[in-house]
Enzyme design. Structure first.
Site, PDB file in Angstrom:
ATOM      1  N   ASN A   3       0.733  -1.151   0.054  1.00  0.00           N
ATOM      2  CA  ASN A   3      -0.013  -0.069  -0.094  1.00  0.00           C
ATOM      3  C   ASN A   3       0.938   1.318   0.061  1.00  0.00           C
ATOM      4  O   ASN A   3       1.840   1.358   0.797  1.00  0.00           O
ATOM      5  CB  ASN A   3      -0.919  -0.216   1.322  1.00  0.00           C
ATOM      6  CG  ASN A   3      -2.038   1.154   1.402  1.00  0.00           C
ATOM      7  OD1 ASN A   3      -2.394   1.701   0.402  1.00  0.00           O
ATOM      8  ND2 ASN A   3      -2.430   1.292   2.425  1.00  0.00           N
TER       9      ASN A   3
ATOM     10  N   HIS B  78       1.033   5.094   0.985  1.00  0.00           N
ATOM     11  CA  HIS B  78       0.372   6.065   1.996  1.00  0.00           C
ATOM     12  C   HIS B  78       0.990   7.406   1.841  1.00  0.00           C
ATOM     13  O   HIS B  78       2.115   7.517   2.183  1.00  0.00           O
ATOM     14  CB  HIS B  78       0.347   5.533   3.459  1.00  0.00           C
ATOM     15  CG  HIS B  78      -0.672   6.440   4.241  1.00  0.00           C
ATOM     16  ND1 HIS B  78      -1.990   6.473   4.103  1.00  0.00           N
ATOM     17  CD2 HIS B  78      -0.465   7.185   5.177  1.00  0.00           C
ATOM     18  CE1 HIS B  78      -2.527   7.241   4.986  1.00  0.00           C
ATOM     19  NE2 HIS B  78      -1.488   7.736   5.860  1.00  0.00           N
TER      20      HIS B  78
ATOM     21  N   SER C 169       5.008   6.898   2.411  1.00  0.00           N
ATOM     22  CA  SER C 169       5.253   5.276   2.964  1.00  0.00           C
ATOM     23  C   SER C 169       4.849   4.539   1.973  1.00  0.00           C
ATOM     24  O   SER C 169       3.546   4.568   1.253  1.00  0.00           O
ATOM     25  CB  SER C 169       5.014   5.231   4.162  1.00  0.00           C
ATOM     26  OG  SER C 169       4.982   6.390   5.310  1.00  0.00           O
TER      27      SER C 169
HETATM   28  C1  GAR Z   1      -1.853   8.715  -2.950  1.00  0.00           C
HETATM   29  O1  GAR Z   1      -1.462   9.611  -2.199  1.00  0.00           O
HETATM   30  C2  GAR Z   1      -2.512   7.569  -2.094  1.00  0.00           C
HETATM   31  O2  GAR Z   1      -1.111   7.287  -1.508  1.00  0.00           O
HETATM   32  C3  GAR Z   1      -3.499   7.805  -1.547  1.00  0.00           C
HETATM   33  O3  GAR Z   1      -4.442   8.195  -2.444  1.00  0.00           O
HETATM   34  C4  GAR Z   1      -3.627   8.938  -3.258  1.00  0.00           C
HETATM   35  C5  GAR Z   1      -3.924   8.189  -4.701  1.00  0.00           C
HETATM   36  O4  GAR Z   1      -3.434   9.114  -5.902  1.00  0.00           O
HETATM   37  N1  GAR Z   1      -3.942   6.700  -0.583  1.00  0.00           N
HETATM   38  C6  GAR Z   1      -4.500   6.844   0.567  1.00  0.00           C
HETATM   39  O5  GAR Z   1      -4.602   7.869   1.274  1.00  0.00           O
HETATM   40  C7  GAR Z   1      -4.937   5.455   1.429  1.00  0.00           C
HETATM   41  N2  GAR Z   1      -5.086   5.669   2.749  1.00  0.00           N
HETATM   42  P1  GAR Z   1      -3.431   8.618  -7.267  1.00  0.00           P
HETATM   43  O6  GAR Z   1      -5.140   8.198  -7.438  1.00  0.00           O
HETATM   44  O7  GAR Z   1      -3.623  10.113  -8.031  1.00  0.00           O
HETATM   45  O8  GAR Z   1      -2.560   7.778  -7.442  1.00  0.00           O
END
Ligand code: GAR
Length: 195
Positions: free
Chosen positions: A106, A108, A135
């Protein structure tokens, strides 16, 4: 060649970066499927690279466990070596985690264990910290509590909004994610030794 399935909910900009990296000759992994819990905008990136997509709409299931069973069935069809949650904004039921961990990573947008959960960027801003981070972790049964594979600090600037801060974090996440996939694929990182 390591095979990877990516699960998303949103714009999939980190997915796009991974697809780009995986299309480079010599990259030791390739993305074989992209799934989502909704009609995610990020599917467009999979389509651009000719990668098959699948959708398991969360709302169509009575329970999280039912949704998880259907998700597992799709992952079984593709049988990737690794599953990456790249902005999947759903808690996975325990059965999915048990089936895939530690072969499930995952990303984050915070320096875990700081600011876990769905609003890592917002929570860091609200806490008034001067730096947060990005992370990459192994998924376990907690909320963003799994073993940390890579992380890096990102400064919070005085006039940051949730959007500007998140946009500064994402390129760091992408670099860490791509590097983690490369390390797993090359055997440098043995996920069975991370628990
Ligand atoms: C990313 O920053 C990812 O780490 C986060 O959502 C975003 C997706 O961006 N995930 C979380 O917060 C999970 N808890 P993207 O759709 O533009 O790749």
């Amino acid at each position: 060649m390591l095979t990877v399935a990516v699960l998303i909910s949103g714009t999939g900009s980190n997915l796009r970066a991974l697809l780009e990296a995986a299309s480079e000759p010599g990259f030791p992994a390739r993305v074989i499927a992209v799934g989502a819990d909704r009609q995610a905008d990020g599917f467009v990136h999979a389509e651009h690279y000719g990668i098959p997509t699948f959708m398991v709409p969360f709302e169509e299931f009575e329970t999280r466990e039912d949704w998880g069973r259907e998700l597992l069935a799709h992952l079984d069809v593709w049988a990737p070596d690794l599953v990456i949650l790249s902005g999947l904004m759903r808690l996975l039921p325990a059965a999915v985690v048990e089936a895939w961990s530690p072969r499930m990573l995952n990303t984050h947008p915070a320096y875990l264990p700081e600011f876990p959960g769905a609003h890592g960027v917002r929570d860091a801003l609200a806490a008034g910290v001067s730096e947060t981070g990005a992370s990459v972790i192994v998924v376990d049964n907690g909320v963003d509590t799994g073993p940390i594979l890579a992380q890096e600090r990102v400064p919070v600037l005085p006039d940051d909004t949730e959007h500007t801060l998140h946009e500064r974090i994402k390129p760091v996440e992408r670099r860490l994610l791509i590097d983690a996939v490369r390390r797993v694929a090359s055997g440098e990182l043995d996920l069975t030794q991370t628990a």
